[in-house]
Design a protein around this motif. Sequence first.
Motif, PDB file in Angstrom:
ATOM      1  N   LYS A 410     -37.200   5.400  36.779  1.00 60.80           N
ATOM      2  CA  LYS A 410     -36.222   4.352  36.482  1.00 60.80           C
ATOM      3  C   LYS A 410     -36.462   3.813  35.077  1.00 60.80           C
ATOM      4  CE  LYS A 410     -35.526   2.720  41.224  1.00 60.80           C
ATOM      5  NZ  LYS A 410     -35.577   1.542  42.113  1.00 60.80           N
ATOM      6  N   PRO A 411     -35.388   3.522  34.339  1.00 65.50           N
ATOM      7  CA  PRO A 411     -35.553   2.894  33.019  1.00 65.50           C
ATOM      8  C   PRO A 411     -35.941   1.421  33.168  1.00 65.50           C
ATOM      9  CG  PRO A 411     -33.230   3.192  33.525  1.00 65.50           C
ATOM     10  CD  PRO A 411     -33.983   3.854  34.647  1.00 65.50           C
ATOM     11  N   VAL A 412     -36.930   0.991  32.388  1.00 63.53           N
ATOM     12  CA  VAL A 412     -37.433  -0.377  32.454  1.00 63.53           C
ATOM     13  C   VAL A 412     -37.474  -0.934  31.039  1.00 63.53           C
ATOM     14  CG1 VAL A 412     -39.399  -1.838  33.116  1.00 63.53           C
ATOM     15  CG2 VAL A 412     -38.808   0.168  34.498  1.00 63.53           C
ATOM     16  N   SER A 413     -37.108  -2.205  30.884  1.00 61.98           N
ATOM     17  CA  SER A 413     -37.151  -2.872  29.586  1.00 61.98           C
ATOM     18  C   SER A 413     -38.556  -3.411  29.346  1.00 61.98           C
ATOM     19  CB  SER A 413     -36.136  -4.007  29.551  1.00 61.98           C
ATOM     20  OG  SER A 413     -36.191  -4.683  28.319  1.00 61.98           O
ATOM     21  N   ASN A 414     -39.175  -2.984  28.240  1.00 64.48           N
ATOM     22  CA  ASN A 414     -40.537  -3.396  27.897  1.00 64.48           C
ATOM     23  C   ASN A 414     -40.469  -4.616  26.982  1.00 64.48           C
ATOM     24  OD1 ASN A 414     -43.248  -3.591  27.437  1.00 64.48           O
ATOM     25  ND2 ASN A 414     -43.481  -1.556  26.511  1.00 64.48           N
ATOM     26  N   ALA A 416     -42.919  -6.432  25.952  1.00 66.47           N
ATOM     27  CA  ALA A 416     -44.024  -6.493  24.994  1.00 66.47           C
ATOM     28  C   ALA A 416     -43.682  -5.773  23.694  1.00 66.47           C
ATOM     29  CB  ALA A 416     -45.284  -5.878  25.607  1.00 66.47           C
ATOM     30  N   GLU A 417     -42.741  -4.834  23.746  1.00 65.28           N
ATOM     31  CA  GLU A 417     -42.362  -4.089  22.548  1.00 65.28           C
ATOM     32  C   GLU A 417     -40.939  -4.444  22.100  1.00 65.28           C
ATOM     33  OE1 GLU A 417     -42.924   0.043  23.056  1.00 65.28           O
ATOM     34  OE2 GLU A 417     -45.022  -0.119  23.725  1.00 65.28           O
ATOM     35  N   GLY A 418     -40.584  -5.695  22.301  1.00 71.51           N
ATOM     36  CA  GLY A 418     -39.288  -6.159  21.819  1.00 71.51           C
ATOM     37  C   GLY A 418     -38.114  -5.698  22.641  1.00 71.51           C
ATOM     38  N   GLY A 419     -38.307  -5.487  23.944  1.00 66.56           N
ATOM     39  CA  GLY A 419     -37.215  -5.097  24.819  1.00 66.56           C
ATOM     40  C   GLY A 419     -36.874  -3.609  24.772  1.00 66.56           C
ATOM     41  N   ARG A 420     -37.773  -2.791  24.261  1.00 68.96           N
ATOM     42  CA  ARG A 420     -37.505  -1.346  24.204  1.00 68.96           C
ATOM     43  C   ARG A 420     -37.481  -0.769  25.623  1.00 68.96           C
ATOM     44  NH1 ARG A 420     -40.395   3.460  23.978  1.00 68.96           N
ATOM     45  NH2 ARG A 420     -42.354   2.308  24.302  1.00 68.96           N
ATOM     46  N   THR A 421     -36.534   0.120  25.858  1.00 74.23           N
ATOM     47  CA  THR A 421     -36.379   0.715  27.191  1.00 74.23           C
ATOM     48  C   THR A 421     -37.339   1.887  27.334  1.00 74.23           C
ATOM     49  OG1 THR A 421     -34.052   0.080  27.277  1.00 74.23           O
ATOM     50  CG2 THR A 421     -34.785   1.817  28.786  1.00 74.23           C
ATOM     51  N   ILE A 422     -38.146   1.853  28.364  1.00 74.03           N
ATOM     52  CA  ILE A 422     -39.044   2.953  28.679  1.00 74.03           C
ATOM     53  C   ILE A 422     -38.698   3.475  30.074  1.00 74.03           C
ATOM     54  CG2 ILE A 422     -40.919   2.070  27.246  1.00 74.03           C
ATOM     55  CD1 ILE A 422     -42.232   1.004  29.785  1.00 74.03           C
TER      56      ILE A 422
END
Length: 444
Positions: A410-414, A416-422
Amino acid sequence: MADVSSKKRKRDGESSGKPKKKVVLHAPASTASVSSVLQPKHCPPVIATTPGLEIPANVAFHPYQPRAGSRPKSTKSKHAGDKELLLHSTSHRSLDYTAREECKRGLNQQVKHYVGVYDPQTGNLEVVEAKRMVIRGMVRAKQASASTMVENQAKQNMMERKTDLGQTFGTKKAKKAIRENVLNAIAPQRKPGDSPTKIDDAGKAILSSVGEVTTNMATREELQAAVDEAKPVPKANFNALEIHDVYDPSVIVGTDILNLVPIREWQEKVRHKEGIQTISRFVAARVNAIAGNDDAITRLRVLRYFSFVLTFYLKTTPGKQRGTRQVPPRDKLRELLSPAPEAVVESIRRKFSDAGVMRKFHIDLLMAYCCVFAFIIDNFEVDTQNLRDDLRVDQKTMTQYFREIGGRVKPVSNKAEGGRTIHVARLILPLDFPKQRQMAQRRK
């Protein structure tokens, strides 16, 4: 009294004076000779073939021959082999069998068939001329008179002509009506309240044979199990109650191979705060934390084994055939995977290649194993970015490999890295495997 010691004893090699009796064996003659060629007077033997049929053994045939006065005197023959012969049987409950002579054109037209009766004692062979016949079967309920068949054929020809004219020169509405008529003729639809259609003997025979064939057909669950068994993925324990028991490293890698994986070098370098050289981003981001933890020996061995497998894959070159990769020679491979022991190198080579070639099956198997190793190393929750970069595949392909081993991505918004999707892959119970694709029914 004569002295017994004065008599000479014969040696073992000397033959006795009495002649030995010869044993007469009743063996068959070594050669066979044709004693006579017989011509049948009444009914000749028959050599019958049954193309496309399986006739029961208890079917009885009745022979039929033309009357003596039905043929001209010039064409009459004294031999039964020259007369026309027909065999017919009505002993089956729903089929009629008819055996006829089918003449062949060309060189086989003058070929004759014989049946030989061999006497093993005398070695004589009596040859009798036989007839070669072909047995055909016909459903008794479908037999109709010749006049009815001619009338139906004429009507069918007229309907076909009308249908062809309508399909060629008709309007869209006319063509649609013709298609509906054809569909209704093939499979008529019953309205509510209509009496059920009666099934004739031919339909019953067909349904009976279909039922016998479909009895042993595999179910949907069995087909799904066969598909899962043939997939290039590690063997999972579907009866596991804990998630860490689904993919046990001692099972998918082997206890002996896993214990041979060297880990002391990494542990010493981490303790002395020395850098570890590796070609894997996934390994570089995790080796310090795992090698410094004395309770994570198994995870460290899996991490080092993963680095050997990844090096093995990255050092292969494109093969001669499309979609294949060529494995380096054994000497070169030992040098590339150093300090891996010989047994570890051979286990990787045999598992992920065949005769020095990696085909699509081996490549998919290696990718699936790497995903399982990533789950074990990261406690069954993996950020796919580093693994995707190491294996050099896109996110869609990476997601498919994780799904094949039962994971969910599942894609998750990180934050800690400025909202980057991981993209995070998780392995949880119950496992979620892709199902077998089913073909959608065509719309009528």
